[in-house]
Design a protein around this motif. Structure first.
Motif, mmCIF file in Angstrom:
data_model
loop_
_atom_site.group_PDB
_atom_site.id
_atom_site.type_symbol
_atom_site.label_atom_id
_atom_site.label_comp_id
_atom_site.label_asym_id
_atom_site.label_seq_id
_atom_site.Cartn_x
_atom_site.Cartn_y
_atom_site.Cartn_z
ATOM 1 N N SER A 291 -21.237 -23.136 -31.829
ATOM 2 C CA SER A 291 -19.980 -22.790 -32.497
ATOM 3 C C SER A 291 -18.832 -21.949 -31.484
ATOM 4 O O SER A 291 -19.513 -21.418 -30.715
ATOM 5 N N THR A 292 -17.706 -22.335 -31.794
ATOM 6 C CA THR A 292 -16.699 -21.553 -31.197
ATOM 7 C C THR A 292 -16.660 -20.123 -31.551
ATOM 8 O O THR A 292 -17.080 -19.839 -32.538
ATOM 9 N N VAL A 293 -16.599 -19.302 -30.450
ATOM 10 C CA VAL A 293 -16.560 -17.516 -30.923
ATOM 11 C C VAL A 293 -15.314 -17.189 -31.032
ATOM 12 O O VAL A 293 -14.497 -17.672 -30.197
ATOM 13 N N ILE A 294 -14.888 -16.492 -31.826
ATOM 14 C CA ILE A 294 -13.507 -15.969 -32.080
ATOM 15 C C ILE A 294 -13.649 -14.317 -32.367
ATOM 16 O O ILE A 294 -14.884 -13.859 -32.603
ATOM 17 N N SER A 295 -12.511 -13.813 -32.182
ATOM 18 C CA SER A 295 -12.345 -12.490 -32.080
ATOM 19 C C SER A 295 -11.527 -12.157 -33.340
ATOM 20 O O SER A 295 -10.461 -12.576 -33.390
ATOM 21 N N PRO A 296 -12.047 -11.266 -34.364
ATOM 22 C CA PRO A 296 -11.182 -11.134 -35.622
ATOM 23 C C PRO A 296 -10.352 -9.928 -35.199
ATOM 24 O O PRO A 296 -10.694 -9.130 -34.415
ATOM 25 N N SER A 297 -9.100 -9.811 -36.024
ATOM 26 C CA SER A 297 -8.118 -8.587 -35.757
ATOM 27 C C SER A 297 -8.757 -7.834 -36.834
ATOM 28 O O SER A 297 -9.725 -8.209 -37.993
ATOM 29 N N ALA A 298 -8.042 -6.602 -37.089
ATOM 30 C CA ALA A 298 -8.746 -5.504 -37.997
ATOM 31 C C ALA A 298 -8.469 -6.062 -39.240
ATOM 32 O O ALA A 298 -9.522 -5.527 -40.233
ATOM 33 N N ASP A 299 -7.584 -6.819 -39.589
ATOM 34 C CA ASP A 299 -7.229 -7.208 -41.009
ATOM 35 C C ASP A 299 -8.102 -8.290 -41.237
ATOM 36 O O ASP A 299 -7.773 -9.075 -42.488
ATOM 37 N N ARG B 114 -19.645 -16.615 -39.296
ATOM 38 C CA ARG B 114 -20.901 -16.030 -39.552
ATOM 39 C C ARG B 114 -21.130 -15.060 -38.489
ATOM 40 O O ARG B 114 -20.629 -15.180 -37.307
ATOM 41 N N PRO B 115 -21.964 -14.022 -38.505
ATOM 42 C CA PRO B 115 -22.212 -13.064 -37.506
ATOM 43 C C PRO B 115 -22.993 -13.895 -36.242
ATOM 44 O O PRO B 115 -23.522 -14.971 -36.621
ATOM 45 N N LEU B 116 -22.744 -13.606 -35.089
ATOM 46 C CA LEU B 116 -23.389 -13.955 -34.038
ATOM 47 C C LEU B 116 -25.085 -13.751 -33.850
ATOM 48 O O LEU B 116 -25.481 -12.717 -34.087
ATOM 49 N N VAL B 117 -25.797 -14.858 -33.607
ATOM 50 C CA VAL B 117 -27.146 -14.579 -33.418
ATOM 51 C C VAL B 117 -27.573 -13.971 -32.152
ATOM 52 O O VAL B 117 -28.316 -13.278 -31.844
ATOM 53 N N SER B 118 -27.030 -14.800 -31.175
ATOM 54 C CA SER B 118 -27.400 -14.204 -29.823
ATOM 55 C C SER B 118 -25.804 -13.555 -29.375
ATOM 56 O O SER B 118 -24.902 -13.906 -29.505
ATOM 57 N N THR B 119 -26.287 -12.726 -28.120
ATOM 58 C CA THR B 119 -25.096 -12.336 -27.341
ATOM 59 C C THR B 119 -24.417 -13.171 -26.727
ATOM 60 O O THR B 119 -25.164 -14.210 -26.005
ATOM 61 N N VAL B 120 -22.974 -13.300 -26.737
ATOM 62 C CA VAL B 120 -22.419 -14.056 -25.901
ATOM 63 C C VAL B 120 -21.822 -13.180 -24.548
ATOM 64 O O VAL B 120 -21.317 -12.435 -24.217
#
Lengths: 449, 449
Positions: B188-196, A184-190
């Protein structure tokens, strides 16, 4: 608005599902069958789900672990189980609960008639609980037919609104990529704090996502990852996708989820769940009447439709053996208005109550029944009929035991057309309140419009 | 459980505040005075607040921007303004709204009697709206006495439950560090997606925080940052702390906030806000009666106390010019039970209603009044008294205009002690429902225990 909560239909019932949900289910299932059919020599994927439910909900600050908190008198986890079990292609659902909650969980499964559920003992952390669930599937400890599944879904007990569509997307993506998870998109800045509690840097919100549940994996991938991973991972890790990446070099596919996937964490989330469920089961009202009263019944129906936007109002006769009514009950309408004209007896209402009692409709949700009595207050002052109308309290007490919530409503039935419209509108407002708020404190009350 | 929502007291009222809140307010204020006193030659800090409220709430998916969505018939932003204005040391509150909502905002300020508010036109992005608010403060465009403040708080219109304690912490930290902001642990855990669209990496949850509001800044720091920052920042940036860091090398102090600070984003959040507010204003019930009825009144009070845990039940006489009752009204109790014994008239209830109407109590929240009538159903069948009791509908219609929600409740008053206890218990359950659910559809109804 986030799309409404998922359909509540239970697949094991004959002729289930609201029609729209049914359509979606069929489409989704067809697509899974297609995905499976694309695999040579296979007709369907073997899919199981693991649900870690060992948490103690310390963030909620209430003594009951959040997965067991009651929503309309039913524990939260039962809603999540319902969301998973209505997806027929999930063959097994393994729930990890702590030893002390094992009996509670068994009684929930029995009371709400959940199917295809196996229980395993939870570990002390979330990862250990999931691992226990996977081990049980791998080692065929459970009494379920397919032992090791090809795909395993991991979900949270406290995300009750997962839709079949999302489950299908993660399963299909896991089949192709080895792993997949909802985001899901983030609601708050991390942000990242420095050691002294000041801002070190903030992360660009657009380049990050919140990792939510459900996730799905090729069973062999995630099982291997759990077998390989360190004790540190099992103790402090939070992210299954990360384990698959780290230990099996499997890059999970990320799938956009709906806002309904959010994790029930704080007490306010319980409030939100309750309101969403109340809204969901208030989407349809069935107005029931005798053939003779069709005119008045129709008038009420029209006013209800205009007072309650988005609510489907259906009208049914109690006659001809109530066949159509049976269908409405099967289609899971949870709100009934029984229209009586110039009478203060409960014959018709009792017929309806008997039908509802015979069905299993009220197992999962409280069914609201409003016994409406149209009386000309000029001809018959309400006080005259009060005595007989007060009997509703006895009926209400009786059917409450079956989770049917009965109220009475007297609507003035004047000759004057304009006055009638006004009293119909008053009646509709009260009916709407009773149905939307589902306030158990009002069971057995006789209201006046 | 997250701590309850903040006190609702409005500081501009004489003798305000629930006692616990009052204590907290005093302590907090003393500490601010100390912080200020520590500065040579100053007696207090000049603090203002800027509230960007130009958003259109597209994530909510409802046509009304979320800050204007009604909660118990009052727009969300009014609750946030209330939370800020009750903090007396915030001297000015600048709200940035779009041109098209300017009139709506003015009427909200008037209707709910908000004080110390100035309006400026919102920009097209959040950062531009904040910048407009800061400019107005810097350039003394507003008709407020102190022009440029020393400290400015930035808050969101859609975080209604900010507590004075948190505001004080960020202001004090900003005074020392130049900038400060509230943070919360990640859910929630925050993740960083790659371009794909696959997982690139996941962030360690323990090393990151969600940046929430309020934030506070030395005015010169944040104003300088906004003046220096690029158009790109103004268009796409989301984090004020980041601007202070980037353009003024000011490392913000991070302050742990309460869970109540969360940002109302989805429709479910509106549900949560409504439930929290309902819970909050149901914490106290005042049982009002004539001197003669003190015994019955006391019995009801005791049962209410045992039915409603955590709810404070106070009993007051309507006599001696209602002085104590005046105090209870000033102390912002929003729930009244007026006890009448063996009578179906509304004399006492009307006295109470007049007092409530004369006070301003119902400006901010609907006040629930339950007119309770104890009748011996054996001596006097309820139907006999029905005619006169039905007059309650007329009274209810009248006081609804002043946001007072009146209901009637008939409680059976049998000779038998055990039966009396049972009917008291039934009565208490109904009273609890009426107060907790605050269901406007039931206004003017006569319920029977």
């Amino acid at each position: 608005m986030e799309s409404g909560p998922p359909g509540s239909s239970r697949p094991t019932e004959p002729g289930p599902c609201l029609s729209s949900q049914q359509g979606a289910d069929q489409a989704a299932s067809a697509s899974l069958q297609n995905a499976a059919a694309a695999q040579p020599g296979r007709h369907s994927l073997a899919v199981a789900a693991v649900l870690p439910a060992g948490g103690c909900g310390e963030r909620m600050g209430v003594p009951t672990p959040k997965q067991f908190c009651p929503i309309l008198e039913r524990p939260l986890i039962s809603y999540t189980l319902q969301a998973l079990e209505r997806v027929y292609w999930i063959k097994d659902i393994v729930v990890a609960v702590t030893g002390e909650n094992m009996e509670v969980m068994k009684s929930i499964i029995q009371k709400y008639q959940h199917k295809r559920i196996s229980l395993v003992e939870a570990g002390v952390t979330r990862h250990r609980s999931i691992f226990n669930g996977l081990k049980a599937l791998a080692e065929d400890q459970l009494n379920c037919k397919p032992s090791k599944p090809e795909i395993v879904i991991i979900h949270d007990a406290v995300r009750p609104f997962v839709e079949e569509d999302t489950l299908l997307k993660v399963v299909t993506a896991a089949k192709k990529h080895g792993a997949a998870g909802a985001i899901r998109p983030l609601v708050s800045t991390v942000i990242s704090p420095s050691a002294d509690g000041c801002l070190d840097h903030s992360l660009e919100r657009a380049r990050h996502r919140a990792s939510e549940m459900p996730q799905a994996f090729l069973f062999d991938v995630i099982y291997e990852a759990y077998q390989q991973c360190s004790d540190y991972d099992l103790e402090f890790g939070t992210e299954c996708l990360q384990l698959a990446l780290k230990y099996c070099c499997t890059k999970a596919k990320l799938v956009e989820g709906s806002p309904d996937l959010w994790k029930v964490t704080y007490k306010r989330d319980l409030y939100a769940v309750e309101s969403i469920i109340k809204e969901k089961i208030s989407q349809e009202i069935c107005v029931v009447t005798e053939e003779d009263n069709k005119y008045v019944s129709h008038l009420l129906e029209e006013v209800l439709k205009s007072e309650l936007n988005h609510v489907k109002v259906a009208s049914e006769a109690l006659c001809h053996a109530g066949r159509d009514l049976q269908q409405i009950i099967l289609d899971q309408c949870y709100n009934f208005v029984c229209v009586n004209v110039m009478t203060s007896d409960f014959q018709e209402t009792q017929k309806l109550l008997s039908m509802l009692e015979e069905s299993n409709l009220s197992i999962l949700y409280p069914v609201v029944v409003v016994s409406v009595h149209f009386l000309d207050f000029k001809l018959v002052p309400p006080s005259e009929k009060m005595e007989s109308l007060m009997l509703i309290r006895e009926f209400a007490k009786e059917v409450k035991k079956r989770n049917i919530w009965l109220c009475g409503l007297l609507i003035s039935y004047p000759q004057d057309e304009q006055k009638l419209q006004e009293s119909l509108r008053q009646g509709a407002i009260i009916i709407a309140s009773l149905i939307k708020e589902r306030n158990s404190g009002l069971i057995g009350q006789l209201l006046i419009a």
